[in-house]
Design a protein around this motif. Structure first.
Motif, PDB file in Angstrom:
ATOM      1  N   SER A 105      18.227 -23.982 122.490  1.00  0.00           N
ATOM      2  CA  SER A 105      17.876 -25.060 123.415  1.00  0.00           C
ATOM      3  C   SER A 105      17.629 -24.521 124.823  1.00  0.00           C
ATOM      4  O   SER A 105      18.143 -23.478 125.210  1.00  0.00           O
ATOM      5  CB  SER A 105      18.988 -26.120 123.454  1.00  0.00           C
ATOM      6  N   SER A 106      16.832 -25.256 125.578  1.00  0.00           N
ATOM      7  CA  SER A 106      16.472 -24.833 126.934  1.00  0.00           C
ATOM      8  C   SER A 106      17.676 -24.541 127.817  1.00  0.00           C
ATOM      9  O   SER A 106      17.693 -23.538 128.530  1.00  0.00           O
ATOM     10  CB  SER A 106      15.576 -25.890 127.588  1.00  0.00           C
ATOM     11  N   PRO A 107      18.713 -25.393 127.827  1.00  0.00           N
ATOM     12  CA  PRO A 107      19.855 -25.097 128.683  1.00  0.00           C
ATOM     13  C   PRO A 107      20.508 -23.750 128.371  1.00  0.00           C
ATOM     14  O   PRO A 107      20.989 -23.062 129.272  1.00  0.00           O
ATOM     15  CB  PRO A 107      20.817 -26.256 128.398  1.00  0.00           C
ATOM     16  N   GLN A 108      20.508 -23.352 127.100  1.00  0.00           N
ATOM     17  CA  GLN A 108      21.088 -22.056 126.763  1.00  0.00           C
ATOM     18  C   GLN A 108      20.272 -20.927 127.379  1.00  0.00           C
ATOM     19  O   GLN A 108      20.823 -19.958 127.903  1.00  0.00           O
ATOM     20  CB  GLN A 108      21.164 -21.898 125.241  1.00  0.00           C
ATOM     21  N   PHE A 109      18.949 -21.044 127.328  1.00  0.00           N
ATOM     22  CA  PHE A 109      18.084 -20.026 127.921  1.00  0.00           C
ATOM     23  C   PHE A 109      18.113 -20.075 129.445  1.00  0.00           C
ATOM     24  O   PHE A 109      18.031 -19.040 130.106  1.00  0.00           O
ATOM     25  CB  PHE A 109      16.641 -20.222 127.455  1.00  0.00           C
ATOM     26  N   ASP A 110      18.203 -21.285 129.977  1.00  0.00           N
ATOM     27  CA  ASP A 110      18.013 -21.464 131.414  1.00  0.00           C
ATOM     28  C   ASP A 110      19.277 -21.243 132.238  1.00  0.00           C
ATOM     29  O   ASP A 110      19.207 -21.195 133.461  1.00  0.00           O
ATOM     30  CB  ASP A 110      17.466 -22.871 131.694  1.00  0.00           C
ATOM     31  N   GLU A 111      20.423 -21.134 131.577  1.00  0.00           N
ATOM     32  CA  GLU A 111      21.664 -20.878 132.305  1.00  0.00           C
ATOM     33  C   GLU A 111      22.038 -19.408 132.143  1.00  0.00           C
ATOM     34  O   GLU A 111      22.378 -18.952 131.057  1.00  0.00           O
ATOM     35  CB  GLU A 111      22.785 -21.771 131.758  1.00  0.00           C
ATOM     36  N   GLY A 112      21.973 -18.657 133.256  1.00  0.00           N
ATOM     37  CA  GLY A 112      22.256 -17.227 133.202  1.00  0.00           C
ATOM     38  C   GLY A 112      23.621 -16.897 132.638  1.00  0.00           C
ATOM     39  O   GLY A 112      23.810 -15.866 131.984  1.00  0.00           O
TER      40      GLY A 112
END
Length: 308
Positions: A105-112
C-alpha cells in the motif's frame, strides 16, 4: 487520510460482482478501498471479512471510519496465508467472492520509517507485519553471500546481483547496514555505468527482493492459492491483482491447474473434470488514464477464477 488509490478497482469489483446479502472476503484490506466498494454493494444484510497482516492498516483512519459506518465489517490481523485456517476454524460459510490486492500500500512506501522506500531515509525494516522478527537489516548483515545472490536473482531478477552482493559484503564487514539510503549508496557504487543508465531507480529490484524475503511473500501466496479457492461456493469468484511477474506467474499457473481439464491416458474420451473455470483468459491491465493518475498501476495484472 492517506492518498492511497486502489488499482483496477472498478474492474475487480465488476469481476467479483458483489451481491446484496452475500458473504465476501477481502484478503488484503490495505487502506480499505476494495472493502468499501464491496460493502457498498452487499448492503446491511451482507458480511465482509477482511484480513491484513499490517496492524497500522487495521488501526488507520480509513479502517476506523469503515468500522464505524459498517457494522457488518470484521477486520482480522493475519497474513492471508492463514486465511483458510481461520475460515475453517471459525466455521464461516463458503464465500460468494474472495479478493486480494498483492501490492504494497502507498502508506507503506511513502513512510520512510517503514523501510520500504529507496527514495527516503529510514531504518532497514520492510516488515509488513511489525510483530515479525526478520528485518531487511538482518538479511543484509547476516545472510551468506550465496543466499543473498540467490534472493537477488530470484526475487529481484537483478542482472547485476553479483556486483550488488560484492558491494554489500564489503560494506558490512566494516559497518553493518542500518538505514535504507546506506544500501542505496552501496548499490549505486557497485553497479556498472550501463546498469545505472537504465530506466528506473537502480535500487528498485534489490529492495523488491529484500521485501519479498522479509515477508515471505511468495510462499504465503503459494499457500493461499492452494487453499483459498475451496472456500468459494458455486459460482463464487476469486479475484487477484498482482504487481510483478513472480506473483502473476504463480496466480496464472494455479488458476490453470485448477481449471484446465486433463485427458486421462487410460480413457482418452473422458477428461478429468475440474471444479473451476478461468474467467479472464488474459489478465486485465490498467488503462493509460489510470496509469497517468497512479503510476503504480502500470504493472498491475488482474485475474479471476470461478468455482463451477
Amino acid at each position: 487520510m492517506s492518498g492511497h488509490q486502489s488499482v483496477l478497482l472498478e474492474e475487480s469489483i465488476a469481476l467479483l460482482n458483489p451481491k446484496p446479502g452475500g458473504f465476501y472476503v477481502d484478503l488484503t484490506f490495505g487502506r480499505g478501498g476494495t472493502s468499501r466498494a464491496i460493502l457498498e454493494k452487499i448492503g446491511p444484510r451482507g458480511r465482509l471479512l477482511a484480513f491484513d497482516k499490517d496492524l497500522e492498516a487495521l488501526s488507520s483512519p480509513e479502517a476506523i471510519a469503515l468500522k464505524k459506518q459498517y457494522a457488518n465489517l470484521q477486520l482480522v490481523h493475519s497474513d492471508y496465508r492463514s486465511a483458510s485456517e481461520y475460515l475453517s476454524a471459525n466455521n464461516y460459510p463458503l464465500a460468494d467472492g474472495i479478493t486480494a490486492d498483492l501490492g504494497v500500500s502507498s502508506p507503506q512506501f511513502d513512510e520512510g520509517e517503514r523501510g520500504f522506500s529507496y527514495r527516503m531515509d529510514g531504518p532497514l525494516d520492510m516488515r509488513m507485519d511489525q510483530s515479525a522478527s526478520l528485518t531487511a537489516a538482518m538479511v543484509l548483515n547476516t545472510y551468506s553471500p550465496q543466499k543473498l545472490l540467490q534472493i537477488f536473482e530470484k526475487y529481484g531478477e537483478e542482472e547485476e546481483a553479483k556486483r550488488a552482493v560484492k558491494g554489500i559484503v564489503h560494506r558490512r564487514e566494516e559497518i553493518p547496514f542500518t538505514r535504507t539510503l546506506e544500501l542505496v549508496e552501496v548499490l549505486k557504487n557497485s553497479f556498472s555505468n550501463k546498469r545505472l543508465s537504465k530506466k528506473g531507480h537502480p535500487a528498485k529490484k534489490i529492495f523488491q527482493a529484500l521485501r519479498i524475503e522479509v515477508n515471505q511473500e511468495l510462499s504465503s501466496l503459494e499457500k493461499m492459492l492452494e487453499e483459498i479457492p475451496f472456500h468459494l461456493k458455486e459460482n463464487g469468484r476469486l479475484v487477484i491483482i498482482s504487481f510483478h511477474s513472480l506473483e502473476d506467474r504463480l496466480v496464472k499457473n494455479n488458476f490453470r491447474e485448477l481449471s484446465v481439464e486433463e485427458i486421462d491416458r487410460h480413457s482418452p474420451v473422458n477428461p478429468q473434470k475440474k471444479d473451476f473455470r478461468i474467467v479472464t483468459r488474459k489478465p486485465l491491465v490498467a488503462e493509460e488514464k489510470e496509469i497517468d493518475s497512479n503510476i503504480r498501476a502500470h504493472s498491475a495484472k488482474l485475474r479471476a477464477l470461478e468455482r463451477k
